[in-house]
Write a protein that holds these residues in place. Structure first.
Motif, PDB file in Angstrom:
ATOM      1  N   TYR A 183       0.822  -1.217   0.000  1.00  0.00           N
ATOM      2  CA  TYR A 183       0.000   0.000   0.000  1.00  0.00           C
ATOM      3  C   TYR A 183       0.856   1.268   0.000  1.00  0.00           C
ATOM      4  O   TYR A 183       0.363   2.354  -0.320  1.00  0.00           O
ATOM      5  CB  TYR A 183      -0.958  -0.002   1.193  1.00  0.00           C
ATOM      6  CG  TYR A 183      -2.029  -1.047   1.064  1.00  0.00           C
ATOM      7  CD1 TYR A 183      -3.057  -0.901   0.140  1.00  0.00           C
ATOM      8  CD2 TYR A 183      -1.997  -2.211   1.832  1.00  0.00           C
ATOM      9  CE1 TYR A 183      -4.035  -1.874  -0.004  1.00  0.00           C
ATOM     10  CE2 TYR A 183      -2.969  -3.186   1.691  1.00  0.00           C
ATOM     11  CZ  TYR A 183      -3.984  -3.008   0.769  1.00  0.00           C
ATOM     12  OH  TYR A 183      -4.950  -3.966   0.611  1.00  0.00           O
ATOM     13  N   PHE A 194      -4.466   3.530  -5.394  1.00  0.00           N
ATOM     14  CA  PHE A 194      -4.862   2.541  -4.395  1.00  0.00           C
ATOM     15  C   PHE A 194      -5.243   1.212  -5.030  1.00  0.00           C
ATOM     16  O   PHE A 194      -4.889   0.142  -4.526  1.00  0.00           O
ATOM     17  CB  PHE A 194      -6.028   3.071  -3.568  1.00  0.00           C
ATOM     18  CG  PHE A 194      -6.587   2.066  -2.600  1.00  0.00           C
ATOM     19  CD1 PHE A 194      -5.962   1.843  -1.382  1.00  0.00           C
ATOM     20  CD2 PHE A 194      -7.713   1.320  -2.919  1.00  0.00           C
ATOM     21  CE1 PHE A 194      -6.460   0.893  -0.497  1.00  0.00           C
ATOM     22  CE2 PHE A 194      -8.214   0.378  -2.042  1.00  0.00           C
ATOM     23  CZ  PHE A 194      -7.588   0.161  -0.825  1.00  0.00           C
ATOM     24  N   SER A 195      -5.982   1.242  -6.156  1.00  0.00           N
ATOM     25  CA  SER A 195      -6.497  -0.006  -6.731  1.00  0.00           C
ATOM     26  C   SER A 195      -5.371  -0.948  -7.158  1.00  0.00           C
ATOM     27  O   SER A 195      -5.470  -2.163  -6.964  1.00  0.00           O
ATOM     28  CB  SER A 195      -7.415   0.291  -7.920  1.00  0.00           C
ATOM     29  OG  SER A 195      -6.709   0.991  -8.921  1.00  0.00           O
ATOM     30  N   ASP A 198      -3.727  -2.261  -4.051  1.00  0.00           N
ATOM     31  CA  ASP A 198      -4.654  -3.194  -3.407  1.00  0.00           C
ATOM     32  C   ASP A 198      -4.662  -4.537  -4.124  1.00  0.00           C
ATOM     33  O   ASP A 198      -4.732  -5.593  -3.486  1.00  0.00           O
ATOM     34  CB  ASP A 198      -6.055  -2.585  -3.403  1.00  0.00           C
ATOM     35  CG  ASP A 198      -7.008  -3.336  -2.487  1.00  0.00           C
ATOM     36  OD1 ASP A 198      -6.560  -3.793  -1.410  1.00  0.00           O
ATOM     37  OD2 ASP A 198      -8.192  -3.464  -2.837  1.00  0.00           O
ATOM     38  N   SER A 199      -4.564  -4.507  -5.452  1.00  0.00           N
ATOM     39  CA  SER A 199      -4.533  -5.750  -6.221  1.00  0.00           C
ATOM     40  C   SER A 199      -3.310  -6.588  -5.847  1.00  0.00           C
ATOM     41  O   SER A 199      -3.411  -7.803  -5.636  1.00  0.00           O
ATOM     42  CB  SER A 199      -4.514  -5.424  -7.716  1.00  0.00           C
ATOM     43  OG  SER A 199      -4.316  -6.589  -8.475  1.00  0.00           O
ATOM     44  N   GLN A 202      -3.761  -7.955  -2.158  1.00  0.00           N
ATOM     45  CA  GLN A 202      -4.700  -9.063  -1.997  1.00  0.00           C
ATOM     46  C   GLN A 202      -4.127 -10.355  -2.572  1.00  0.00           C
ATOM     47  O   GLN A 202      -4.381 -11.438  -2.049  1.00  0.00           O
ATOM     48  CB  GLN A 202      -6.036  -8.699  -2.635  1.00  0.00           C
ATOM     49  CG  GLN A 202      -6.725  -7.556  -1.887  1.00  0.00           C
ATOM     50  CD  GLN A 202      -8.223  -7.501  -2.125  1.00  0.00           C
ATOM     51  OE1 GLN A 202      -8.882  -8.531  -2.214  1.00  0.00           O
ATOM     52  NE2 GLN A 202      -8.743  -6.299  -2.221  1.00  0.00           N
ATOM     53  N   ARG A 208      -9.343  -8.423   3.479  1.00  0.00           N
ATOM     54  CA  ARG A 208     -10.160  -7.261   3.135  1.00  0.00           C
ATOM     55  C   ARG A 208     -10.213  -6.233   4.252  1.00  0.00           C
ATOM     56  O   ARG A 208     -10.347  -5.036   4.022  1.00  0.00           O
ATOM     57  CB  ARG A 208     -11.572  -7.758   2.801  1.00  0.00           C
ATOM     58  CG  ARG A 208     -12.446  -6.797   2.051  1.00  0.00           C
ATOM     59  CD  ARG A 208     -13.693  -7.514   1.564  1.00  0.00           C
ATOM     60  NE  ARG A 208     -14.339  -8.234   2.650  1.00  0.00           N
ATOM     61  CZ  ARG A 208     -15.259  -7.699   3.455  1.00  0.00           C
ATOM     62  NH1 ARG A 208     -15.626  -6.466   3.292  1.00  0.00           N
ATOM     63  NH2 ARG A 208     -15.791  -8.408   4.422  1.00  0.00           N
ATOM     64  N   ARG A 213      -4.755  -2.012   5.046  1.00  0.00           N
ATOM     65  CA  ARG A 213      -5.634  -1.744   3.905  1.00  0.00           C
ATOM     66  C   ARG A 213      -6.628  -0.632   4.230  1.00  0.00           C
ATOM     67  O   ARG A 213      -6.871   0.262   3.417  1.00  0.00           O
ATOM     68  CB  ARG A 213      -6.378  -3.017   3.512  1.00  0.00           C
ATOM     69  CG  ARG A 213      -7.263  -2.855   2.289  1.00  0.00           C
ATOM     70  CD  ARG A 213      -7.844  -4.184   1.823  1.00  0.00           C
ATOM     71  NE  ARG A 213      -8.530  -4.034   0.556  1.00  0.00           N
ATOM     72  CZ  ARG A 213      -9.846  -3.873   0.429  1.00  0.00           C
ATOM     73  NH1 ARG A 213     -10.619  -3.868   1.514  1.00  0.00           N
ATOM     74  NH2 ARG A 213     -10.395  -3.715  -0.768  1.00  0.00           N
ATOM     75  N   GLY A 217      -6.890   2.967   2.455  1.00  0.00           N
ATOM     76  CA  GLY A 217      -8.139   3.375   1.808  1.00  0.00           C
ATOM     77  C   GLY A 217      -8.607   4.738   2.281  1.00  0.00           C
ATOM     78  O   GLY A 217      -9.036   5.581   1.477  1.00  0.00           O
ATOM     79  N   LEU A 246     -13.406   0.012  -0.769  1.00  0.00           N
ATOM     80  CA  LEU A 246     -12.842  -1.058   0.050  1.00  0.00           C
ATOM     81  C   LEU A 246     -13.726  -2.303   0.081  1.00  0.00           C
ATOM     82  O   LEU A 246     -13.402  -3.278   0.752  1.00  0.00           O
ATOM     83  CB  LEU A 246     -12.625  -0.552   1.481  1.00  0.00           C
ATOM     84  CG  LEU A 246     -11.537   0.511   1.642  1.00  0.00           C
ATOM     85  CD1 LEU A 246     -11.636   1.184   3.008  1.00  0.00           C
ATOM     86  CD2 LEU A 246     -10.165  -0.100   1.452  1.00  0.00           C
TER      87      LEU A 246
END
Length: 722
Positions: A183, A194-195, A198-199, A202, A208, A213, A217, A246
């Motif tokens: 992050y 962020f996306s 985040d990918s 994860q 989650r 995270r 977010g 999120l």
């Protein structure tokens, strides 16, 4: 992987297409028994590399049977021909096709081992001096590290496009950072949001509801708000935006509240109240706004050390010499306000005499032997200030002496500017962070005079500094409203003021006493813009003696058929129809001669968001280009080309502080979300000699009618009003 997938191995014979982000490729693969075309979303490949590709056979509608690869394992080439192709592809800086062949002919299949372990031996081959060898060693190290990151990113389901940027940011610790807390990428690496972070997270197994995270977010919501100009977010809106991003339900908001409380206890965020509404934001934003207010108060409350004879100066203004320009009452008031107060603002629209006021102020200050400095937010604005006043002017960044090594300005509260009076032009462009840096670097003894048009769009960066300073009433200010006779002859200026008053612009036929420097082309269909542009470039613009590069198209937004992205590609082909060498990057081909814009502050290169230059040179071997800003050349590697966009057309927001000989403004109902008065007003006032407004009358009417459609959430005004 699907059990039906097949693995084939071979050597990359020829790269047909390679997306600049390194995420998609089409190439010819030669195996011991056959050759085929391979395509797929795979990391960058180079001619001569040996690869194992995993995927399935497909039949392309146009090109027939091909292999679609889902994964690609790359190996260094081992054959002499492969090594020559690989080194000749430009993968290692300092080695092109000719030098690649020389090295392989001399060292054979040990060449990569020599580069890795015995680079000094490269001197044995003619043409390899100290500088070239050092370049090769550094490039090889980066290439190896970037390849590792690419493989890591691909395994984690993310595009390898950002590998070079990640390595540049973190160096040899890049893989550790990615594994520990991906992050961080969203804050540390420009272009990674962020996306994407985040990918990766994860795929690394982050849950989650992992605290890291949730923190990331929340911070991203604040960053996204800042990109829209806001420094804070309403509490209710914070969760409205954070939950979908999120993938949290309303029942899980307590988890976000808990995460926010941790950030609050750590001093990363702050909660503020205005009446009955709670706002939340980053502590860094709050401290910046607070510091701007405190520095304004510091300057205002410190007596001026300069004993000026204000009465004599006023008499000079009131009764000028025969050779001097007479100032009107508001201009005289503006000069005296600047002389008698430590901090002051002079605001007004085009043609109201701001420049004449500044010239007169400078002549009075010169007689007092005071140290006066002039600056503006951008290079173009500072150049225009210098031309209009005859006095040397700098950009704010150059004035504050940015130090790339330490990533900060050399001039600050501990090392203040040596200046008695600082005059800052185009203050509407100054965001809260630049305002803070400038104000803290001013000694308490200095006078600060801010010049700007408060009716223009606010700064691209967050905050609404000029408007907040004016509305606080804490800073002495003067508004110039009278349009001078000379300016009244320009239909551009007349119409700018009409728009500002909520009136539709006049056509040349409706105002025959003015210069016909404004044209309105009625058009209801945006798809007809190219037809109009072709006709204008070959007709009206050429007839008036302007060159194609004198023309700048200003559109409200980037996307759509009336957006800058589409218009740039069309204008590029219209102005330069002949074939030219180019470097491709994410669907854009950069050629020599192209007009380009820098879209982020890059302190290492000393180029800033909104700076416009021209591509001077394209090096397809080294995969880099040179852009000239004025007469200063700046190099860009291919991984840095996301900082550049074509600039034949730009958004109106990006045009602030600039002027162009000819401006064309397409305005259609598809822009309705962004249509507002200060947008059209700003666009119109960018034109120096000719403005062509093209579009739907109802879209123009909507823009004129809508005033301050979205106000920015800031607290500077209330901080100053206390």
């Amino acid at each position: 992987m699907n059990q039906a997938n097949e693995i084939i191995s071979g050597t990359v014979e020829r790269v047909i297409f390679q997306s600049a982000d390194g995420g998609f490729a089409v190439f010819v693969l030669v195996t011991p028994s056959f050759s085929t075309t391979v395509r797929g979303h795979i990391p960058s490949v180079r001619e001569g590399q040996e690869v194992d590709v995993e995927g399935a056979w497909t039949v392309h509608q146009k090109f027939g049977k091909q292999f679609f690869a889902e994964r690609c394992l790359q190996r260094m080439p081992t054959s002499l021909s492969g090594l020559k192709k690989y080194l000749g592809s430009g993968v290692i800086k300092g080695i092109g096709k000719a030098y690649g062949e020389k090295l392989v002919d001399y060292f054979g299949d040990r060449i990569l081992e020599i580069i890795e372990n015995e680079p000094h031996r490269l001197h044995e081959v003619g043409g390899f001096g100290e500088r070239r060898v050092a370049m090769i060693v550094e490039s090889w190290k980066t290439q190896r590290a970037t390849a590792q990151i690419m493989v890591f990113l691909q395994e984690k389901g993310a595009s390898p496009a950002y590998a070079a940027k990640i390595y540049k940011q973190y160096g040899d610790s890049a893989l550790n950072v990615l594994s520990d807390n991906p992050y961080r990428l969203a804050n540390d690496v420009w272009g990674i949001g962020f996306s994407i972070a985040d990918s990766i997270a994860q795929n690394l197994g982050f849950t989650r509801t992992d605290e890291r995270r949730l923190h990331a977010g929340i911070s991203f919501v604040f960053s996204a708000a800042a990109a829209q100009g806001h420094l804070y977010v309403e509490k209710s809106k914070l969760w409205e935006k954070a939950c979908p991003m999120l993938e949290l339900s309303e029942d899980e908001i307590p988890l976000l509240e808990k995460a926010y409380d941790i950030l609050l206890a750590q001093g990363h965020v702050i909660s503020l109240h205005d009446k009955e509404v709670e706002y939340r934001g980053l502590m860094a934003h709050y401290k910046t706004e607070k510091a701007v207010a405190e520095n304004c108060t510091r300057l205002l409350s410190t007596p001026s050390p300069h004993r000026l004879d204000l009465e004599a100066m006023y008499n000079t203004l009131r009764i000028p010499r025969p050779t001097e320009i007479a100032l009107n009452e508001d201009q005289q008031k503006g000069v005296m306000t600047a002389l008698s107060h430590k901090v002051s603002i002079i605001t007004g629209g085009p043609g109201t005499g701001k420049t004449t006021l500044v010239r007169k102020l400078l002549s009075l200050l010169e007689k007092e032997n005071l140290n006066v400095k002039l600056c503006a937010p951008t290079g173009r604005a500072s150049k225009r200030l210098m031309e209009s006043t005859g006095h040397f002017a700098l950009t704010i960044h150059r004035l504050l002496e940015f130090d790339p090594a330490n990533k900060r300005f050399s001039k600050d509260e501990y090392n203040t500017l040596k200046v008695d009076v600082l005059i800052v032009d185009e203050v509407s462009m100054v965001d809260i962070f630049l305002a803070h840096s400038l104000l803290q670097a001013l000694p308490s003894s200095a006078h600060l005079v801010m010049i700007g048009d408060s009716d223009q769009l606010p700064s691209v960066g967050p905050g609404n500094v000029l408007r907040d300073l004016l509305e606080s009433k804490a800073i002495p200010s003067v508004r110039l409203t009278e349009i001078f006779r000379q300016a009244q002859s320009s239909l551009i200026i007349v119409n700018a003021h009409r728009i500002n008053k909520g009136e539709f612009p006049l056509s040349p036929s409706a105002s025959p006493e003015t210069t016909p420097d404004f044209i309105f082309l009625k058009e209801t269909e945006a798809q007809n813009i190219p037809t109009h542009l072709k006709r204008l470039f070959s007709g009206e613009i050429k007839r008036r003696g302007f060159s194609p590069l004198d023309v700048h198209v200003l559109a409200p937004m980037n996307r759509g058929i009336a957006g800058t992205q589409t218009l740039n590609l069309f204008l590029q082909s219209l102005i330069y129809p002949a074939e030219r060498p180019s470097i491709a990057f994410r669907g854009t081909n950069f050629h020599p001669g192209d007009k380009v814009m820098q879209i982020r502050n890059n302190y290492d290169k000393n180029v800033f968001n909104g700076d416009i230059g021209f591509v001077k040179e394209v090096d397809t071997t080294e995969q880099m280009l040179i852009v000239e800003y004025g007469e200063r050349p700046v190099e860009y590697e291919i991984s840095e080309l996301d900082e550049l966009i074509l600039a034949y057309a730009t958004t109106i927001h990006k045009s602030q502080g600039s002027e162009y000989p000819v401006v064309i403004i397409p305005l259609f109902m598809q822009h309705f979300i962004l249509l507002q008065r200060n947008l059209l007003y700003t666009a119109l006032t960018r034109a120096q000699k000719l403005c062509i407004l093209m579009g739907e009358p109802r879209a123009i009417a909507m823009a004129i009618k809508k005033v301050d459609a979205t106000s920015r959430i800031t607290f500077l005004q209330s901080m100053l009003s206390l």
